[in-house]
Structure formats: structure tokens, C-alpha cells
Design a protein around this motif. Structure first.
Motif, mmCIF file in Angstrom:
data_model
loop_
_atom_site.group_PDB
_atom_site.id
_atom_site.type_symbol
_atom_site.label_atom_id
_atom_site.label_comp_id
_atom_site.label_asym_id
_atom_site.label_seq_id
_atom_site.Cartn_x
_atom_site.Cartn_y
_atom_site.Cartn_z
ATOM 1 N N ARG A 97 0.839 -1.198 0.000
ATOM 2 C CA ARG A 97 0.000 0.000 0.000
ATOM 3 C C ARG A 97 0.878 1.254 0.000
ATOM 4 O O ARG A 97 1.767 1.415 0.833
ATOM 5 N N SER A 99 2.999 1.938 -2.314
ATOM 6 C CA SER A 99 4.221 1.707 -3.076
ATOM 7 C C SER A 99 3.929 1.826 -4.568
ATOM 8 O O SER A 99 2.794 2.047 -4.987
ATOM 9 N N ALA A 100 4.978 1.646 -5.367
ATOM 10 C CA ALA A 100 4.834 1.754 -6.818
ATOM 11 C C ALA A 100 4.432 0.432 -7.460
ATOM 12 O O ALA A 100 4.279 0.369 -8.685
ATOM 13 N N ARG A 101 4.250 -0.616 -6.662
ATOM 14 C CA ARG A 101 3.872 -1.910 -7.214
ATOM 15 C C ARG A 101 2.458 -1.846 -7.776
ATOM 16 O O ARG A 101 1.522 -1.422 -7.097
ATOM 17 N N THR A 102 2.308 -2.272 -9.018
ATOM 18 C CA THR A 102 0.997 -2.253 -9.657
ATOM 19 C C THR A 102 0.204 -3.507 -9.294
ATOM 20 O O THR A 102 0.757 -4.491 -8.783
ATOM 21 N N ASP A 103 -1.090 -3.462 -9.583
ATOM 22 C CA ASP A 103 -1.935 -4.628 -9.331
ATOM 23 C C ASP A 103 -1.477 -5.824 -10.161
ATOM 24 O O ASP A 103 -1.517 -6.969 -9.694
ATOM 25 N N GLU A 104 -1.060 -5.562 -11.384
ATOM 26 C CA GLU A 104 -0.603 -6.643 -12.256
ATOM 27 C C GLU A 104 0.653 -7.307 -11.698
ATOM 28 O O GLU A 104 0.789 -8.540 -11.735
ATOM 29 N N GLN A 105 1.573 -6.507 -11.181
ATOM 30 C CA GLN A 105 2.803 -7.061 -10.610
ATOM 31 C C GLN A 105 2.513 -7.893 -9.368
ATOM 32 O O GLN A 105 3.082 -8.976 -9.187
ATOM 33 N N SER A 107 -0.354 -9.369 -8.621
ATOM 34 C CA SER A 107 -1.084 -10.568 -9.026
ATOM 35 C C SER A 107 -0.135 -11.614 -9.596
ATOM 36 O O SER A 107 -0.233 -12.807 -9.274
ATOM 37 N N ARG A 134 -7.648 -2.090 -3.273
ATOM 38 C CA ARG A 134 -7.170 -2.549 -4.580
ATOM 39 C C ARG A 134 -8.234 -3.460 -5.199
ATOM 40 O O ARG A 134 -8.040 -4.677 -5.299
ATOM 41 N N HIS A 136 -9.217 -3.808 -8.272
ATOM 42 C CA HIS A 136 -8.797 -4.454 -9.516
ATOM 43 C C HIS A 136 -7.962 -5.700 -9.225
ATOM 44 O O HIS A 136 -8.141 -6.750 -9.858
ATOM 45 N N LEU A 137 -7.057 -5.595 -8.271
ATOM 46 C CA LEU A 137 -6.256 -6.756 -7.870
ATOM 47 C C LEU A 137 -7.156 -7.854 -7.308
ATOM 48 O O LEU A 137 -6.943 -9.046 -7.580
#
Length: 218
Positions: A97, A99-105, A107, A134, A136-137
Motif C-alpha cells: 500500500r 508503493s509503486a507496485r501495480t496490481d498486475e505485478q 497478481s 485494490r 482491480h487486484l
């Protein structure tokens, strides 16, 4: 060195030692020795390990964020590591939470770790993703959940959060999953949720129900 000496000395015993008992003792000693090393620094005795059990030890290590060591010990003694990976996934999502980590990363990382562990509940991890804002995640993880009931419950939870557009999208997904399951109780539950909890009540949102029925007429 102690294990080597014990292995050498058992050849001089008058009676043949039980190989399984010797193997279990060596395994317990090696685990205790690994736990005493930094950064774990857990002075656990063999007696304490036996009382704690492998499941208890795995959870203790997971709570200390020593997931890798916990997973390796589970693999070593052929103990299921589902709970370790589940705890790791939830903590990874919580700490991501802000951070720059995306939902795709996230997942992709979770799916990679969960390979070969069919018993893990994706819905429970998706629920944590929803709590961390999140959605979408959460929906990405739910696509891998084999239990329709668990899928629908999390989607209904997500439908109660966010704006109207997000709520309708989650309701549509819940209707789709319920329809695919062909479970009448599950379908009734989704309709009840769309109607505000009581499909026969006077406060039913008829327009929302009509929209959902039109989108999933079957």
C-alpha cells in the motif's frame, strides 16, 4: 559434527536402531540448529519443537516474516505450506500500500508463488486486496478462485465499496459468477444484495435489478 558423531556411533550399537526414528531425530536437530542462526535467533529445543508441531512452527516463522525459511522447512519435512504462502501473500499486499507496485505485478507474484498449491483460497487473499483499496487486484485474484460461493461473497463485499460505477461493475461480476455456478441459492443471494438485502421488500431498487437482469437474462 554432533549429527555426524551420532551417525557414526549407531553402527556400534548392539541392537539395530530404528532408521525412521534416527531420521526424525536428525531432522528435528537440524531444524532447531537452523532456527538458532541469525536472523531467526529462535532458541527452540527438540522437545519444544515436538509440542509446537510443524504447523505451529510454520505460522510462528510466518508471523516473524520468515516465510522463506518456513516454506523450506515445510518442503524438507513434506508438510503442506499453504498457510505460509497465504500469510506471505496477504502481508505482501498489505505492505504494498502506497508503493509503486501495480496490481498486475502483485497478481503475477502471488500466482507464481501459488503454483502447485491448489488448496489455497484466492478469495481470502482477494478480500485482503479489497481491504487495501485494490479492487482491480481483488478481481484479478478472484478469477483463479475455483469456489463460486467464495467468489460471489467477495464481489458482493466490493459492490458495497467505492462509487456507483464500481458498485454496479462488481454486482455485474457477482451475477455472472452466480449464473455460471447454476446454484439457485447463490443466485438468490446476489439478487437479494442487488435489492438491498430483501428481494421482496418495498425498498427494492427496481432499476438496479432490471439492469442486472437485462445484462444476464438467462
Amino acid at each position: 559434527s554432533l549429527l555426524s558423531a551420532a551417525g557414526f556411533g549407531r553402527h556400534f550399537l548392539g541392537e539395530q536402531a530404528d532408521p525412521d526414528r534416527n531420521k526424525d531425530a536428525c531432522t528435528s536437530l537440524r531444524i532447531c540448529q537452523a532456527l538458532r542462526k541469525a536472523p531467526s535467533d529462535i532458541p527452540l529445543t527438540v522437545f519444544q519443537l515436538e509440542r509446537l508441531g510443524m504447523a505451529g512452527l510454520a505460522m510462528r516463522l510466518s508471523q516473524r516474516h520468515r516465510h522463506l525459511l518456513a516454506a523450506r522447512i515445510c518442503d524438507w519435512v513434506s508438510h503442506p505450506k499453504d498457510l505460509v504462502l497465504f500469510h506471505w501473500a496477504c502481508e505482501k499486499i498489505r505492505h504494498a500500500r502506497g508503493s509503486a507496485r501495480t496490481d498486475e505485478q502483485l497478481s503475477e507474484a502471488v500466482l507464481e508463488k501459488f503454483k502447485g498449491c491448489p488448496g489455497i483460497g484466492y478469495a481470502e487473499v482477494a478480500r485482503v486486496a479489497a481491504e487495501m483499496y485494490r479492487p482491480h487486484l481483488a478481481t484479478m485474484l478472484l478469477n483463479h478462485e475455483p469456489r463460486s460461493n467464495a467468489q460471489v461473497q467477495v464481489l458482493l463485499q466490493l459492490s458495497q465499496e467505492g462509487d456507483e460505477e464500481n458498485s454496479q461493475m462488481m454486482l455485474r461480476l457477482a451475477v455472472e459468477k452466480a449464473a455460471q455456478s447454476a446454484d439457485p441459492d447463490l443466485i438468490h443471494g446476489v439478487i437479494a444484495a442487488a435489492c438491498g438485502g430483501d428481494p421482496c421488500g418495498r425498498s427494492v431498487d427496481v432499476q438496479a435489478l432490471v439492469r442486472l437482469v437485462k445484462e444476464r437474462p438467462q
